[in-house]
Design an enzyme around this catalytic site. Structure first.
Site, PDB file in Angstrom:
ATOM      1  N   SER A   1     -16.950  34.202   8.919  1.00 25.20           N
ATOM      2  CA  SER A   1     -16.112  33.857   7.579  1.00 25.20           C
ATOM      3  C   SER A   1     -16.942  34.095   6.281  1.00 25.20           C
ATOM      4  O   SER A   1     -17.553  35.084   6.105  1.00 25.20           O
ATOM      5  CB  SER A   1     -15.257  32.661   7.815  1.00 25.20           C
ATOM      6  OG  SER A   1     -14.229  32.660   6.949  1.00 25.20           O
TER       7      SER A   1
ATOM      8  N   ASP B   1      -6.035  39.157  12.230  1.00 27.72           N
ATOM      9  CA  ASP B   1      -6.917  38.182  11.155  1.00 27.72           C
ATOM     10  C   ASP B   1      -5.969  38.307   9.775  1.00 27.72           C
ATOM     11  O   ASP B   1      -5.757  39.087   9.128  1.00 27.72           O
ATOM     12  CB  ASP B   1      -8.215  38.528  10.659  1.00 27.72           C
ATOM     13  CG  ASP B   1      -8.944  37.451  10.131  1.00 27.72           C
ATOM     14  OD1 ASP B   1      -8.367  36.398   9.162  1.00 27.72           O
ATOM     15  OD2 ASP B   1     -10.112  37.259  10.231  1.00 27.72           O
TER      16      ASP B   1
ATOM     17  N   HIS C   1      -8.279  34.696  12.813  1.00 30.79           N
ATOM     18  CA  HIS C   1      -9.486  34.870  11.967  1.00 30.79           C
ATOM     19  C   HIS C   1     -10.480  34.053  12.891  1.00 30.79           C
ATOM     20  O   HIS C   1     -11.871  34.686  12.901  1.00 30.79           O
ATOM     21  CB  HIS C   1      -9.227  33.843  10.694  1.00 30.79           C
ATOM     22  CG  HIS C   1     -10.591  33.496  10.038  1.00 30.79           C
ATOM     23  ND1 HIS C   1     -11.295  34.764   9.552  1.00 30.79           N
ATOM     24  CD2 HIS C   1     -11.176  32.579   9.256  1.00 30.79           C
ATOM     25  CE1 HIS C   1     -12.131  34.741   8.857  1.00 30.79           C
ATOM     26  NE2 HIS C   1     -12.342  33.357   8.625  1.00 30.79           N
TER      27      HIS C   1
END
Length: 714
Positions: free
Chosen positions: A582, A657, A689
């Site tokens: 991320s 995602d 995600h």
């Protein structure tokens, strides 16, 4: 005969040595702390209303423990529940029960709600409500009679056996009763019931003006597209209003909230007398907050209680918290002094006092002791690496620390504030659970968990303190390989996140922070992790150091870590790797392109590649809008820097995602192809995600294999 025990002693000693030399499997390194290596805990803890006992769940019963003698007894068992159920209804496993007092409660099973009530030595079960198929976001109101829930994009109320639709929007782009603003600003839901259960406030979000974004389901043939609404930085945002439904009359109205339709409505709070609703109105630029009071009956503005402004951003994260027994006095949590603190406000007098002060921040408010005029809270006052529990008198401001053992403490306060449930861990304590008398501070231990890792070969871990360019302390951890030999040189993996709202380095169990780090240490790696400026729980100056310039200050801080690693004689500086997910994926990719000489290999998961394609609420807080900060966005954009790649880079993305959309890494792949740059790439179909569950073992095996391939001498 004298020596007959010697072989047994040797066997026992050999078994001990073996027992302490176990190595983690990859499954244990990834999911072990949630499965066979889980630390024992107290399940489903709650205080009774009178604080004279506490309730906890076990596999087949709930126990109640009297505080005076600490004697535990069965409150209700699975056998007792099943006695009153037909063969078809019988429960195979104990459902989580929400106790409204020690003699009453409710549970849910397959979408149906059941009440339980003690009757003599037995428990009766009765049907309560069968909700619509697809019911979500269910809330049980204070009256214990009313349930509110959503089905798809509409809101419903169930009372006295009848379900009534509060909203009936046929347009799927209008969403009622659900979380808005993509869960920023501390928002976690969209239903706000009045304390007396007479009215229900709810978010109504119009997303029709927001661009559709495709998320493809590849598990069916042909693949199926589902469009989501994803407001990207600089683009159109959704528009939110706040509705109010009167449960008794069935009438619905909306608060008369003026201003930009794209402003954010946050910190929604009812007054204790259920007459007023308070809403934090935050402008889209996120630098001006107004806390407004509205009449719940008419929807009209009563007044603006206060305003907060900043040259960077204001980030409200908590609703108002009214003092017990008061309709006029409340606590507002604010970072206006640079750290999150508690401020006492009065509806008519305004600011009364700042209750907590200092270069540290309040992380959680646990509740009140009304009789003693005390507020209980958790904070970083002792250290940014720890959380301790405190009480403060809201008149005298006298503060007292309630916990002494080092580590990360969390607490549950009894309703009257007389008893505090304290759970903590630290580097050497997997979990300790205690109950503290808040008057005498006498503590009773109810659980000291054994170390589930005691038989494993564990690495030495060093706490690292470095300094940023401006002298700011930076905290990290260095994990040495097991069987460490200072005369050898070892490859290194730097794991990082270094973005807002996350802190990696704390004094908690396990000391490493992650068993995969320990797995890699068992396999001959040095692991390093550090929280640089921009990360959480260090105050506004620390967090706002990245404002309008994401990826620069953070890398400067992480380069201090790199310099430290290179200074160590046992670090092989030619074989260093970097990994993050991320924001950490953004940082990993940034390093591989902006400082290509540092790391030989990197693994970037779910990376933000171009902040123009990330969500409005988060991105514009930290980067301003693309229109107002084109240089900042250009500098952070990694698509035009792919040609700088020298090392080996593996990029990974979940195909479902909906946070960092797949297009980030797909566009990066296209840029690599256009520039003739070779790149390793892998996707996880069906995952959003984060890659979770059993597939995470596959993910971390792949990450491990990649580093083994490129960092270990062949």
């Amino acid at each position: 005969m004298k020596f007959s025990k010697l072989p047994l002693l040797l066997i026992g000693f050999g078994s001990l040595i073996y027992a302490q030399n176990q190595k983690y499997t990859m499954a244990e390194a990834v999911n072990g702390l949630r499965s066979n290596l889980a630390v024992k805990s107290v399940s489903q803890f709650s205080w009774t209303d009178d604080a004279k006992a506490y309730i906890q769940g076990t596999r087949n019963a709930y126990l109640i423990t009297e505080m005076q003698g600490m004697k535990a007894d069965t409150l209700v068992s699975l056998y007792q529940l099943n006695k009153n159920l037909s063969t078809e209804q019988k429960l195979k496993a104990f459902p989580p029960i929400r106790f409204t007092d020690k003699n009453k409660g409710y549970f849910t099973r397959n979408g149906k709600y059941y009440r339980i009530e003690k009757s003599g030595s037995d428990w009766k079960i009765s049907d309560w409500a069968a909700l619509e198929d697809g019911a979500e976001n269910v809330q049980v109101l204070q009256d214990q009679k009313t349930l509110v829930f959503t089905v798809k994009n509409n809101l419903y109320v169930h009372r006295n056996g009848k379900t009534v639709a509060i909203t009936d929007d046929a347009n799927a782009n209008i969403v009622n009763g659900q979380s808005v603003h993509r869960n920023e600003f501390g928002i976690s839901g969209g239903i706000f019931a009045a304390p007396n259960s007479s009215k229900i406030a709810f978010y109504r979000m119009d997303e029709s003006m927001v661009n559709d974004y495709p998320v493809i389901d590849w598990s069916v043939t042909p693949a199926k597209n589902t469009n989501i609404k994803y407001p990207m930085a600089g683009g159109k945002s959704h528009q939110v209003t706040l509705g109010v439904y009167d449960v008794n009359s069935g009438k619905k109205s909306f608060l008369n909230i003026e201003g930009d339709p794209e402003q954010y409505l946050t910190a929604v709070t009812w007054s204790p007398d259920s007459k007023h609703i308070f809403v934090g109105i935050l402008n889209r630029d996120q630098n001006h907050l107004q806390m407004n009071q509205y009449d719940a009956a008419t929807g009209n503005l009563v007044k603006t209680l206060f305003e907060e402004k900043s040259d960077k951003y204001v980030e409200p994260q908590h609703p108002l918290l009214f003092f017990p027994g008061s309709n006029t006095d409340f606590i507002w949590q604010s970072q206006r002094t640079g750290y999150n603190h508690l401020f006492h406000y009065h509806l008519d007098k305004g600011l009364v006092a700042q209750i907590t002060k200092g270069d540290w921040l309040v992380t959680d408010v646990l509740g009140f002791n009304e009789k003693k005029k005390e507020i209980y809270y958790a904070s970083t006052q002792q250290s940014p690496l720890e959380r301790h529990l405190y009480k403060v008198n809201w008149n005298s401001f006298r503060t007292q620390k309630l916990t002494s053992a080092p580590g990360m403490h969390t607490g549950i306060l009894s309703k009257d504030g007389s008893q505090l449930y304290d759970v903590y861990s630290n580097a050497t304590t997997p979990r300790s659970v205690n109950v503290i008398n808040t008057h005498t501070l006498a503590s009773k231990n109810i659980l000291t968990a054994e170390n589930p890792l005691k038989n494993y070969k564990r690495p030495e871990i060093k706490n690292v303190n470095l300094k940023a360019d401006d002298g700011t302390p930076l905290y990290g951890k260095l994990i040495l390989p097991t069987d460490f030999d200072p005369a050898k040189k070892y490859p290194v993996i730097v794991y990082l996140y270094n973005g807002p709202h996350l802190q990696l380095i704390t004094n908690s169990f396990p000391e490493s922070g992650n068993l995969w780090y320990e797995y890699m240490a068992q396999n001959g790696y040095v692991i390093f992790s550090m929280d640089g400026r921009g990360s959480s729980n260090r105050g506004l100056k620390f967090e706002q150091a990245v404002f309008r310039n994401m990826g620069e200050t953070e890398m400067n801080d992480q380069l201090k870590g790199v310099d430290y690693l290179k200074s160590l004689p046992y670090v092989d500086a030619q074989n260093m790797g970097i990994h993050g997910w991320s924001y950490g994926g953004f940082m990993t990719t940034s390093f591989m392109l902006k400082h290509p000489e540092v790391f030989k290999a990197g693994v970037a998961g779910g990376p933000v590649i171009d902040w123009n394609m990330y969500e409005i609420m988060y991105t514009e807080r930290y980067m301003d809008s693309p229109q107002n900060n084109p240089e900042g966005y250009k500098k952070a954009n990694l698509l035009d820097k792919v040609q700088n790649l020298k090392g080996k880079l593996l990029m990974i993305h979940g195909t479902q995602d909906d946070v960092v959309v797949w297009q980030h890494s797909v566009n990066f792949l296209k840029a690599a192809v256009d520039n003739g740059v070779q790149l390793d790439y892998f996707v996880y179909p069906g995952h959003a995600h984060n890659v979770v569950g059993k597939d995470r073992v596959h993910l971390m095996q792949q990450v491990t294999d990649y580093f083994n391939q490129h960092l270990k001498q062949q």
